[in-house]
Design a protein around this motif. Structure first.
Motif: not given
Length: 406
Positions: A7-10, A32-35, A62-65, A106-114
Motif C-alpha cells: 500500500v502507498v500511504l500519503a 507500506v510505502v510512504t509518500f 519525500v518529494d518537493d512538488l 508511486i503505486a505504479n513504480e513500486t507495484g503496489a496494490d492499493a
C-alpha cells in the motif's frame, strides 16, 4: 481486500498517519510505502523519512512538488479566475489532485496494490483523493482507515501508540493550535475548535501568515506583475518561477494584511462547514488577473468565461480535476489566455488589493473610440439610435400587449 500486499500511504509524519502505518501493517499484513509531499506547507518534511523508517517502512518517498503544484495546478486554476461560492479560492482543494497523481505514480513504480490516506469520512478530501486515484488508475484499491477503524479520538490514537510502541514526538513545547490546519503554497486553512460556532470571531493569534489590516503599514506597497499567456512570469521586472512568484506574493500580501477569509461553505458530502483561510498571494493574483483580462479579452469571451467559472470551481472543489469535463474546459480557458499578456500595477494597503494601472501590447482598449472628447469620426453616435430601437423592440411589443390586457 485480503489480497493486498503493498500500500502507498500519503504520509505527513504526524500522529494520525503514523498510527495508520502500523494499523495497515497489522490489519492487512501488508508492506507500506510512504509518500510525503512538500507543497509549501512551511514545515520541514524530511523528518518524515526517519519517522517512517522507524516504523519499519523500507520504501520512503519525500518529494518537493512546489513548482509542479503552482505551475500545473494553481496557475491553470487562476487562469479561470476560480472562486467557489463567491469567496473561497480553493487552496486545499487544488492540492489534492496533485497528491492523488503522485500516489498513483508511486503505486505504479513500486507495484503496489492499493493507496491509503488519512482523510476523515466526514470531509471533502476523501472524495478528492479517491476520485483522482480512480480516474488515473481505475483498478486501484483504496484504504481509508477513518472509515474502518474505531480510533475516532486523540485519546484512542495515543493509546494505540502506547500499545504498539509508536514513538510520539513530545519535544515541541510550543502551544498546540486548537484548530485543524492545512497549509500549502496557496493558502493555510483553520477548522474545528471554537470555529465550529459560526458566531465566534476568530482570535487574532490564530492567523499565521498575515498581520491584521489594522496593524498593516500606513503606507501602501506597489508591485508590478508581468503576465504571459495568463500567468505571472515576473514581479517588479524580476523573472521568477511559478512557486517563487506565489511565495513572494504571500509574503508581501501578508505584510499588508491581505487574504484573510472567514466563511461557511457547502461541502460536497452534504454538510455546511465553517472555516477560516489565509490566501494572500492568491487574493492578489485574482485581482490582477482580472485586470489584465479587462484589457485583452474580447467582451463575449470574458463573459463566457465568467459564466462557466462557477461550474469549473465546483469541479475543483468536488474533486473532479481529472475529469474529462474539467480538461475540456481547461483547453478552452487556456486558448483564451493566448492574448493575456502585459503588466498590472497593484497597490496593497491595509487588506486591500487596488489596481493602479494596466498595459498590454494586446490591449483592445482604443482611446480614440473610448474618449469623451472629439473622436474624429471613429464612432458615429447617430448609429446608437437604431441599435437601441432594435434592442427595445421586444420590450415595446410586450409593453403594448400588457397595456391592452390591462
Amino acid at each position: 481486500m485480503s489480497d493486498i500486499k503493498k500500500v502507498v500511504l500519503a504520509y505527513s509524519g504526524g500522529l494520525d498517519t503514523s498510527v495508520i502505518v502500523r494499523w495497515l501493517q497489522e490489519t492487512y499484513q501488508c508492506e507500506v510505502v510512504t509518500f510525503t509531499a512538500d507543497i509549501g506547507q512551511g514545515e520541514e518534511v524530511e523528518p518524515a523519512r526517519a519517522k517512517a523508517a522507524g516504523l519499519g517502512v523500507k520504501e520512503i518517498y519525500v518529494d518537493d512538488l512546489r513548482e509542479e503544484f503552482v505551475r500545473d495546478f494553481v496557475f491553470p486554476m487562476f487562469r479561470a479566475n476560480t472562486v467557489y461560492e463567491g469567496e473561497y479560492l480553493l487552496g486545499t482543494s487544488i492540492a489534492r489532485p496533485l497528491i492523488a497523481k503522485r500516489l498513483i505514480e508511486i503505486a505504479n513504480e513500486t507495484g503496489a496494490d492499493a493507496i491509503s490516506h488519512g482523510a476523515t469520512g466526514k470531509g471533502n478530501d476523501q472524495v478528492r483523493f479517491e476520485l483522482g486515484a480512480y480516474a488515473l488508475k481505475p483498478g486501484i484499491k483504496v484504504i481509508a482507515p477513518w472509515r474502518e477503524w474505531d480510533l475516532n479520538s486523540r485519546e484512542k490514537l495515543m493509546a494505540y501508540c502506547e500499545e504498539h510502541n509508536i514513538p510520539v514526538d513530545f519535544s515541541n513545547k510550543k502551544k498546540k493550535s486548537p484548530y485543524s490546519m492545512d497549509a500549502n503554497l496557496l493558502h493555510i486553512s483553520y477548522e474545528g475548535g471554537n470555529l465550529e460556532d459560526p458566531w465566534w470571531e476568530a482570535e487574532e493569534d490564530m492567523w499565521r501568515w498575515s498581520v491584521s489590516p489594522e496593524a498593516a503599514p500606513d503606507q501602501p506597497t506597489y508591485i508590478e506583475l508581468t503576465y504571459e499567456k495568463g500567468d505571472i512570469v515576473a514581479i517588479d521586472g524580476q523573472a521568477m518561477s511559478p512557486a517563487t512568484v506565489l511565495a513572494h506574493l504571500n509574503k508581501v500580501g501578508g505584510e499588508n494584511g491581505i487574504g484573510r477569509l472567514d466563511l461557511v461553505e457547502n461541502r460536497y458530502v452534504g454538510m455546511k462547514s465553517r472555516g477560516c483561510y489565509e490566501t494572500p498571494g492568491g487574493t492578489i493574483m485574482l485581482k490582477a488577473h482580472r485586470a489584465i483580462e479587462s484589457l485583452t479579452l474580447d467582451r463575449e469571451v470574458a463573459h463566457l468565461k465568467d459564466s462557466l467559472m462557477p461550474k469549473y470551481a465546483e469541479m475543483v472543489y468536488n474533486g473532479y480535476w481529472w475529469s474529462p469535463e474539467r480538461k475540456m474546459m481547461q483547453t478552452m480557458i487556456d486558448e483564451s489566455q493566448e492574448v493575456v499578456n502585459g503588466k498590472v500595477r497593484v497597490k496593497l494597503y491595509k487588506g486591500n488589493v487596488i489596481v493602479a494601472g494596466r498595459q498590454s501590447d494586446d490591449s483592445l482598449f482604443d482611446e480614440k473610440i473610448a474618449t469623451f472628447e472629439d473622436d474624429a469620426g471613429a464612432y458615429d453616435q447617430k448609429d446608437a439610435e437604431g441599435f437601441i430601437k432594435l434592442n427595445a423592440l421586444r420590450l415595446r411589443i410586450a409593453a403594448n400587449k400588457n397595456r391592452k390586457l390591462g
